[in-house]
Design an enzyme around this catalytic site. Sequence first.
Site, short mmCIF file in Angstrom:
data_model
loop_
_atom_site.label_atom_id
_atom_site.label_comp_id
_atom_site.label_asym_id
_atom_site.label_seq_id
_atom_site.Cartn_x
_atom_site.Cartn_y
_atom_site.Cartn_z
N GLY A 127 0.43 -4.98 1.45
CA GLY A 127 -0.77 -5.13 0.63
C GLY A 127 -0.59 -6.08 -0.53
O GLY A 127 -1.57 -6.63 -1.04
N ILE B 80 0.83 -1.20 0.00
CA ILE B 80 0.00 0.00 0.00
C ILE B 80 0.87 1.26 0.00
O ILE B 80 1.92 1.30 0.65
CB ILE B 80 -0.98 -0.01 1.21
CG1 ILE B 80 -2.09 1.03 1.00
CG2 ILE B 80 -0.24 0.19 2.51
CD1 ILE B 80 -3.25 0.85 1.96
N GLU C 150 2.96 -4.77 7.69
CA GLU C 150 2.10 -3.85 8.44
C GLU C 150 2.57 -3.67 9.88
O GLU C 150 2.48 -2.58 10.44
CB GLU C 150 0.65 -4.33 8.41
CG GLU C 150 -0.07 -4.11 7.09
CD GLU C 150 0.15 -5.22 6.08
OE1 GLU C 150 -0.55 -5.23 5.05
OE2 GLU C 150 1.05 -6.07 6.30
N ASP D 22 -1.74 -9.37 0.73
CA ASP D 22 -3.20 -9.38 0.69
C ASP D 22 -3.69 -9.68 -0.72
O ASP D 22 -4.64 -10.45 -0.92
CB ASP D 22 -3.75 -8.01 1.12
CG ASP D 22 -3.43 -7.65 2.54
OD1 ASP D 22 -3.84 -8.39 3.45
OD2 ASP D 22 -2.78 -6.62 2.77
N ASP E 216 -5.24 -5.50 7.45
CA ASP E 216 -6.71 -5.49 7.56
C ASP E 216 -7.46 -5.73 6.25
O ASP E 216 -8.68 -5.53 6.20
CB ASP E 216 -7.18 -4.16 8.16
CG ASP E 216 -6.77 -2.93 7.36
OD1 ASP E 216 -6.16 -3.10 6.29
OD2 ASP E 216 -7.07 -1.81 7.81
#
Length: 276
Positions: A126, A70, A149, A129, A157
């Site tokens: 990310g 991210i 993270e 993810d 999340d």
Amino acid sequence: MSATPPDLEALHLRLDGAVAVVSLNRPDKLNAMHWPMWQSLRAAMQWADRTPEVRAVVLRGEGAHFTAGIDLAMMAGLQGQIADDCEARMREKLRGLILELQDTLTSLERCRKPVLAAVHGLCLGGGIDLICCADLRLASADASFAIKEIDIGMVADVGTLQRLPKLVGSQSWVRELAYTGRSVGADEALQRGLLSRVFADRAALDEGVLALAQDIATKSPLAIRGTKQALNYARDHSVAEGLEQIATWNAAMLLSEDLMAVMMRGKKGGALTFKD
């Protein structure tokens, strides 16, 4: 839905035969995932899902790395997006943004066509993810993975903590990575089941993943779509529920033109092509 790939910000999308090749395209930023990229990813998956000519998807990254995760500049700008005089409403907006990002990645699972993630270089935060939502994960030998993270003081999340334990079957290993943020090389990721195959280098990865996707694209599209749905359903339900689901699917879809064509080929021989 048009078979012409749409123009999307921060992504390059092309059609190679029946395979949609989706490339993260911010190489100067290590393909960091900013807001337009998140939105474009969902749009690309929706296009692939709705376009009959697409039978499989390859997800890759331009430049030296798959993705650094991210975009921290996007994270820094969230405060302005959720600003509100009311504390509760501000928290509600933040929750909505998190759910929006989760939904973007879930679009890979909702896409009825298999999604093959081709990872080279860094795959951080990310990026984990993202690849956890793919059907297959393949990498070059230089790939490295980390749940970063924890190193910026937050809880992952948007899917890693929910999907990765189911993918690799080891709570202990996932917790080690999540608690420490340590990097994992391609060989360890392969050993643990995060990857299905490792290639010697980036060129071999791109060639091998495309060949695998094109092989998948030769199979009955109806059967491939049903297989993906059954596997996703079985992952999240009991064996008994999964058996019930596939019985219902095949009661509706088994007696297809594709099955009939395969049976006839057994008698006559010859190559088969299937309707999209």
